[in-house]
Design a protein around this motif. Structure first.
Motif, PDB file in Angstrom:
ATOM      1  N   GLY A 118     -15.269   0.511  -8.596  1.00 27.55           N
ATOM      2  CA  GLY A 118     -14.790  -0.290  -7.465  1.00 27.55           C
ATOM      3  C   GLY A 118     -13.301  -0.095  -7.231  1.00 27.55           C
ATOM      4  N   GLY A 119     -12.515  -0.072  -8.293  1.00 28.42           N
ATOM      5  CA  GLY A 119     -11.075   0.174  -8.161  1.00 28.42           C
ATOM      6  C   GLY A 119     -10.781   1.560  -7.625  1.00 28.42           C
ATOM      7  N   GLY A 120     -11.531   2.544  -8.108  1.00 32.25           N
ATOM      8  CA  GLY A 120     -11.351   3.912  -7.606  1.00 32.25           C
ATOM      9  C   GLY A 120     -11.702   4.026  -6.133  1.00 32.25           C
ATOM     10  N   MET A 121     -12.797   3.382  -5.736  1.00 30.93           N
ATOM     11  CA  MET A 121     -13.182   3.403  -4.319  1.00 30.93           C
ATOM     12  C   MET A 121     -12.159   2.656  -3.456  1.00 30.93           C
ATOM     13  SD  MET A 121     -15.827   5.241  -4.054  1.00 30.93           S
ATOM     14  CE  MET A 121     -16.391   4.843  -2.419  1.00 30.93           C
ATOM     15  N   MET A 122     -11.605   1.589  -4.020  1.00 29.88           N
ATOM     16  CA  MET A 122     -10.582   0.833  -3.299  1.00 29.88           C
ATOM     17  C   MET A 122      -9.367   1.722  -3.022  1.00 29.88           C
ATOM     18  SD  MET A 122      -8.631  -2.483  -4.787  1.00 29.88           S
ATOM     19  CE  MET A 122      -8.816  -3.959  -3.872  1.00 29.88           C
ATOM     20  N   ALA A 123      -8.945   2.484  -4.016  1.00 27.83           N
ATOM     21  CA  ALA A 123      -7.794   3.377  -3.840  1.00 27.83           C
ATOM     22  C   ALA A 123      -8.130   4.504  -2.875  1.00 27.83           C
ATOM     23  CB  ALA A 123      -7.370   3.951  -5.187  1.00 27.83           C
ATOM     24  N   GLU A 136      -2.032   2.408  12.709  1.00 29.52           N
ATOM     25  CA  GLU A 136      -1.351   3.428  11.897  1.00 29.52           C
ATOM     26  C   GLU A 136      -0.144   2.881  11.139  1.00 29.52           C
ATOM     27  OE1 GLU A 136      -0.999   7.548  10.780  1.00 29.52           O
ATOM     28  OE2 GLU A 136      -2.299   6.941  12.407  1.00 29.52           O
ATOM     29  N   ARG A 137       0.748   2.179  11.832  1.00 27.08           N
ATOM     30  CA  ARG A 137       1.984   1.727  11.196  1.00 27.08           C
ATOM     31  C   ARG A 137       1.708   0.684  10.110  1.00 27.08           C
ATOM     32  NH1 ARG A 137       6.834  -1.313  13.608  1.00 27.08           N
ATOM     33  NH2 ARG A 137       5.277  -1.984  15.090  1.00 27.08           N
ATOM     34  N   MET A 138       0.920  -0.313  10.388  1.00 29.53           N
ATOM     35  CA  MET A 138       0.613  -1.358   9.403  1.00 29.53           C
ATOM     36  C   MET A 138      -0.257  -0.798   8.274  1.00 29.53           C
ATOM     37  SD  MET A 138       2.112  -4.157  10.127  1.00 29.53           S
ATOM     38  CE  MET A 138       1.250  -5.475   9.350  1.00 29.53           C
ATOM     39  N   GLY A 139      -1.165   0.091   8.603  1.00 27.12           N
ATOM     40  CA  GLY A 139      -2.012   0.715   7.579  1.00 27.12           C
ATOM     41  C   GLY A 139      -1.187   1.491   6.573  1.00 27.12           C
ATOM     42  N   ASP A 140      -0.219   2.261   7.057  1.00 28.17           N
ATOM     43  CA  ASP A 140       0.671   3.008   6.154  1.00 28.17           C
ATOM     44  C   ASP A 140       1.522   2.068   5.302  1.00 28.17           C
ATOM     45  OD1 ASP A 140      -0.265   5.472   6.874  1.00 28.17           O
ATOM     46  OD2 ASP A 140       1.289   5.835   8.393  1.00 28.17           O
ATOM     47  N   ALA A 141       1.931   0.942   5.890  1.00 23.12           N
ATOM     48  CA  ALA A 141       2.776  -0.004   5.165  1.00 23.12           C
ATOM     49  C   ALA A 141       2.019  -0.689   4.023  1.00 23.12           C
ATOM     50  CB  ALA A 141       3.325  -1.057   6.133  1.00 23.12           C
ATOM     51  N   PHE A 142       0.743  -0.954   4.231  1.00 24.82           N
ATOM     52  CA  PHE A 142      -0.038  -1.673   3.218  1.00 24.82           C
ATOM     53  C   PHE A 142      -0.781  -0.765   2.241  1.00 24.82           C
ATOM     54  CE2 PHE A 142       0.127  -5.222   6.357  1.00 24.82           C
ATOM     55  CZ  PHE A 142       0.725  -6.143   5.521  1.00 24.82           C
ATOM     56  N   THR A 143      -0.795   0.527   2.476  1.00 24.92           N
ATOM     57  CA  THR A 143      -1.549   1.438   1.610  1.00 24.92           C
ATOM     58  C   THR A 143      -1.028   1.429   0.178  1.00 24.92           C
ATOM     59  OG1 THR A 143      -2.170   2.865   3.447  1.00 24.92           O
ATOM     60  CG2 THR A 143      -2.248   3.838   1.258  1.00 24.92           C
ATOM     61  N   ARG A 144       0.278   1.504   0.017  1.00 20.59           N
ATOM     62  CA  ARG A 144       0.849   1.544  -1.342  1.00 20.59           C
ATOM     63  C   ARG A 144       0.548   0.271  -2.141  1.00 20.59           C
ATOM     64  NH1 ARG A 144       5.100   4.841  -3.556  1.00 20.59           N
ATOM     65  NH2 ARG A 144       5.867   3.854  -5.447  1.00 20.59           N
ATOM     66  N   PRO A 145       0.757  -0.945  -1.605  1.00 15.51           N
ATOM     67  CA  PRO A 145       0.411  -2.142  -2.382  1.00 15.51           C
ATOM     68  C   PRO A 145      -1.076  -2.231  -2.727  1.00 15.51           C
ATOM     69  CG  PRO A 145       1.817  -2.741  -0.527  1.00 15.51           C
ATOM     70  CD  PRO A 145       1.460  -1.298  -0.365  1.00 15.51           C
ATOM     71  N   VAL A 146      -1.917  -1.832  -1.788  1.00 14.02           N
ATOM     72  CA  VAL A 146      -3.360  -1.872  -2.064  1.00 14.02           C
ATOM     73  C   VAL A 146      -3.716  -0.863  -3.164  1.00 14.02           C
ATOM     74  CG1 VAL A 146      -5.647  -1.404  -1.089  1.00 14.02           C
ATOM     75  CG2 VAL A 146      -4.016  -2.777   0.197  1.00 14.02           C
ATOM     76  N   CYS A 147      -3.089   0.297  -3.147  1.00  9.62           N
ATOM     77  CA  CYS A 147      -3.335   1.296  -4.203  1.00  9.62           C
ATOM     78  C   CYS A 147      -2.846   0.803  -5.561  1.00  9.62           C
ATOM     79  CB  CYS A 147      -2.682   2.628  -3.838  1.00  9.62           C
ATOM     80  SG  CYS A 147      -3.613   3.531  -2.586  1.00  9.62           S
ATOM     81  N   MET A 148      -1.757   0.039  -5.580  1.00  8.00           N
ATOM     82  CA  MET A 148      -1.274  -0.535  -6.847  1.00  8.00           C
ATOM     83  C   MET A 148      -2.286  -1.545  -7.388  1.00  8.00           C
ATOM     84  SD  MET A 148       1.316   1.165  -7.459  1.00  8.00           S
ATOM     85  CE  MET A 148       2.364   0.459  -8.665  1.00  8.00           C
ATOM     86  N   VAL A 149      -2.837  -2.366  -6.523  1.00 15.51           N
ATOM     87  CA  VAL A 149      -3.881  -3.323  -6.933  1.00 15.51           C
ATOM     88  C   VAL A 149      -5.105  -2.555  -7.433  1.00 15.51           C
ATOM     89  CG1 VAL A 149      -5.477  -5.097  -6.109  1.00 15.51           C
ATOM     90  CG2 VAL A 149      -3.080  -5.186  -5.440  1.00 15.51           C
TER      91      VAL A 149
END
Length: 167
Positions: A35-40, A53-66
């Motif tokens: 599940g974590g791998g699929m989330m990333a 695009e802009r908001m998606g790029d901004a939130f990608t890094r925090p979501v990948c950290m989670v």
């Protein structure tokens, strides 16, 4: 033969059956890790689809950290489950039932066969299909000792009952 059991066997005591824990115990850690791998893996496309695009790029890094934290937790669960499975010894001998749980500190359950008054096993529908269950050992003092997630509990039960019948 198992290390603990080999150390505690009495003279003329023979191992009749050695049970193992079922692989189903890995399912929780595996599901969390995947599940974590699929989330990333899916975070950027899903975030862009939902927020642009802009908001998606901004939130990608925090979501990948989670997602990384979720993968680490799942991997830790897999490791502890592996240690639990490899450090558990469940053996029926011609004189007693021996169960040892734990790696560094451990707990043992040993009962002489002549002190066992009976046994049963329980299996859910999933347990019947996948081959795992719980064996309940009844002692002379009225206590019931469950042995959970045993692979092929019916075979373990039969081995225990056959030893009880010979006593």
């Amino acid at each position: 033969m198992s290390s603990y059991v080999a150390k505690v066997l009495m003279p003329h005591e023979q191992v009749i059956f050695a049970a193992t824990l079922h692989w189903i115990m890995y399912l929780q850690g595996l599901a969390i890790t995947i599940g974590g791998g699929m989330m990333a893996f899916c975070s950027r496309p899903v975030l862009i689809l939902l927020f642009g695009e802009r908001m998606g790029d901004a939130f990608t890094r925090p979501v990948c950290m989670v997602a990384l934290i979720v993968v680490v937790v799942g991997s830790f669960l897999l490791l502890t489950t592996y240690l639990r499975q490899t450090s558990t010894e469940i053996v029926v001998t011609n004189k007693r039932l021996i169960a040892k749980y734990g790696f560094i500190s451990f707990t043992t359950f040993e009962i002489l066969v002549n002190r066992i008054t009976g046994a049963n096993y329980e299996q859910s529908v999933a347990g019947r299909v996948l081959g795992f269950g719980t064996v309940l050992v009844h002692g002379a003092g009225g206590e019931i000792s469950p042995i959970d997630q045993v692979a092929d509990p019916q075979l373990f039960y039969r081995a225990l009952i056959s030893v009880l019948r010979t006593q």
